[in-house]
Design a protein around this motif. Structure first.
Motif, PDB file in Angstrom:
ATOM      1  N   ALA A   1     -43.916  10.328   2.065  1.00  0.00           N
ATOM      2  CA  ALA A   1     -43.724   9.391   2.945  1.00  0.00           C
ATOM      3  C   ALA A   1     -42.849   8.203   2.957  1.00  0.00           C
ATOM      4  O   ALA A   1     -42.349   7.849   1.576  1.00  0.00           O
ATOM      5  CB  ALA A   1     -45.149   8.547   3.137  1.00  0.00           C
ATOM      6  N   GLY A   2     -41.945   8.020   4.045  1.00  0.00           N
ATOM      7  CA  GLY A   2     -40.966   7.198   4.019  1.00  0.00           C
ATOM      8  C   GLY A   2     -39.721   7.830   3.658  1.00  0.00           C
ATOM      9  O   GLY A   2     -38.460   7.163   3.996  1.00  0.00           O
ATOM     10  N   GLY A   3     -39.697   9.058   3.480  1.00  0.00           N
ATOM     11  CA  GLY A   3     -38.605   9.728   3.061  1.00  0.00           C
ATOM     12  C   GLY A   3     -37.881  10.311   4.457  1.00  0.00           C
ATOM     13  O   GLY A   3     -38.198   9.998   5.375  1.00  0.00           O
ATOM     14  N   SER A   4     -36.868  11.030   4.266  1.00  0.00           N
ATOM     15  CA  SER A   4     -35.983  11.570   5.428  1.00  0.00           C
ATOM     16  C   SER A   4     -35.725  13.202   5.150  1.00  0.00           C
ATOM     17  O   SER A   4     -35.786  13.675   3.912  1.00  0.00           O
ATOM     18  CB  SER A   4     -34.854  11.000   5.683  1.00  0.00           C
ATOM     19  N   LEU A   5     -35.705  13.894   6.279  1.00  0.00           N
ATOM     20  CA  LEU A   5     -35.063  15.285   6.191  1.00  0.00           C
ATOM     21  C   LEU A   5     -34.265  15.486   7.569  1.00  0.00           C
ATOM     22  O   LEU A   5     -34.438  14.716   8.524  1.00  0.00           O
ATOM     23  CB  LEU A   5     -36.437  16.014   6.393  1.00  0.00           C
ATOM     24  N   ARG A   6     -33.486  16.440   7.541  1.00  0.00           N
ATOM     25  CA  ARG A   6     -32.637  16.801   8.638  1.00  0.00           C
ATOM     26  C   ARG A   6     -32.829  18.315   8.945  1.00  0.00           C
ATOM     27  O   ARG A   6     -32.459  18.922   8.171  1.00  0.00           O
ATOM     28  CB  ARG A   6     -31.249  16.357   8.417  1.00  0.00           C
ATOM     29  N   LEU A   7     -33.417  18.581  10.142  1.00  0.00           N
ATOM     30  CA  LEU A   7     -33.608  19.980  10.698  1.00  0.00           C
ATOM     31  C   LEU A   7     -32.222  20.489  11.279  1.00  0.00           C
ATOM     32  O   LEU A   7     -31.619  19.637  12.026  1.00  0.00           O
ATOM     33  CB  LEU A   7     -34.786  19.985  11.671  1.00  0.00           C
ATOM     34  N   SER A   8     -31.979  21.649  11.212  1.00  0.00           N
ATOM     35  CA  SER A   8     -30.705  22.294  11.696  1.00  0.00           C
ATOM     36  C   SER A   8     -31.333  23.363  12.625  1.00  0.00           C
ATOM     37  O   SER A   8     -32.209  24.034  12.064  1.00  0.00           O
ATOM     38  CB  SER A   8     -29.686  22.730  10.764  1.00  0.00           C
ATOM     39  N   CYS A   9     -30.714  23.535  13.670  1.00  0.00           N
ATOM     40  CA  CYS A   9     -31.217  24.749  14.571  1.00  0.00           C
ATOM     41  C   CYS A   9     -29.703  25.427  15.131  1.00  0.00           C
ATOM     42  O   CYS A   9     -29.074  25.041  15.907  1.00  0.00           O
ATOM     43  CB  CYS A   9     -32.098  24.510  15.721  1.00  0.00           C
ATOM     44  N   ALA A  10     -29.510  26.657  14.454  1.00  0.00           N
ATOM     45  CA  ALA A  10     -28.169  27.306  14.975  1.00  0.00           C
ATOM     46  C   ALA A  10     -28.442  28.254  16.054  1.00  0.00           C
ATOM     47  O   ALA A  10     -29.463  29.121  15.802  1.00  0.00           O
ATOM     48  CB  ALA A  10     -27.731  28.040  13.563  1.00  0.00           C
TER      49      ALA A  10
END
Length: 118
Positions: free
Chosen positions: A14-23
């Motif tokens: 919790a409090g963290g980050s993620l980046r999702l990608s969709c090609a």
């Protein structure tokens, strides 16, 4: 054949980050609005964010100020930057494509799991 391939999910505190990608492939990217949906266990699928071909964005109230959707036309890719993650953001996240001037999302990815631990 249209394909949407998501990546970037995982386990984060919790409090963290993620980046999702969709090609995206097999479609004219500039003719499509792109969206991210999510579905948590036992819950209905919900719209998280949308970006039109012109760059207009929409966010669900639950993610406003924390998530950012953006697209890279050179790479035929849409991203979802997720910051300040909460345990309630835990879900399978799906990428979707909607042809310009239509109401329904026509194409879907296979989903990527995002788990936020408390």
């Amino acid at each position: 054949q249209v394909q949407l391939v998501e990546s970037g999910g995982g386990l984060v505190q919790a409090g963290g980050s993620l980046r999702l990608s969709c090609a995206a492939s097999g479609l004219t990217f500039g003719n499509y609005a792109m969206g991210w949906y999510r579905q948590a266990p036992g819950k209905q699928r919900e719209l998280v964010a949308v970006i039109t071909s012109g760059g207009t964005t929409y966010y669900a109230d639950s993610v406003k100020g924390r998530f950012t959707i953006f697209r890279d036309s050179a790479k035929n890719t849409v991203y979802l930057q997720m910051n300040s993650l909460k345990p309630e953001d835990t879900a399978v996240y799906y990428c979707a494509a909607r042809l310009r001037n239509t109401r329904e999302f026509n194409y879907w990815g296979q989903g990527t799991q995002v788990t936020v631990s408390s």
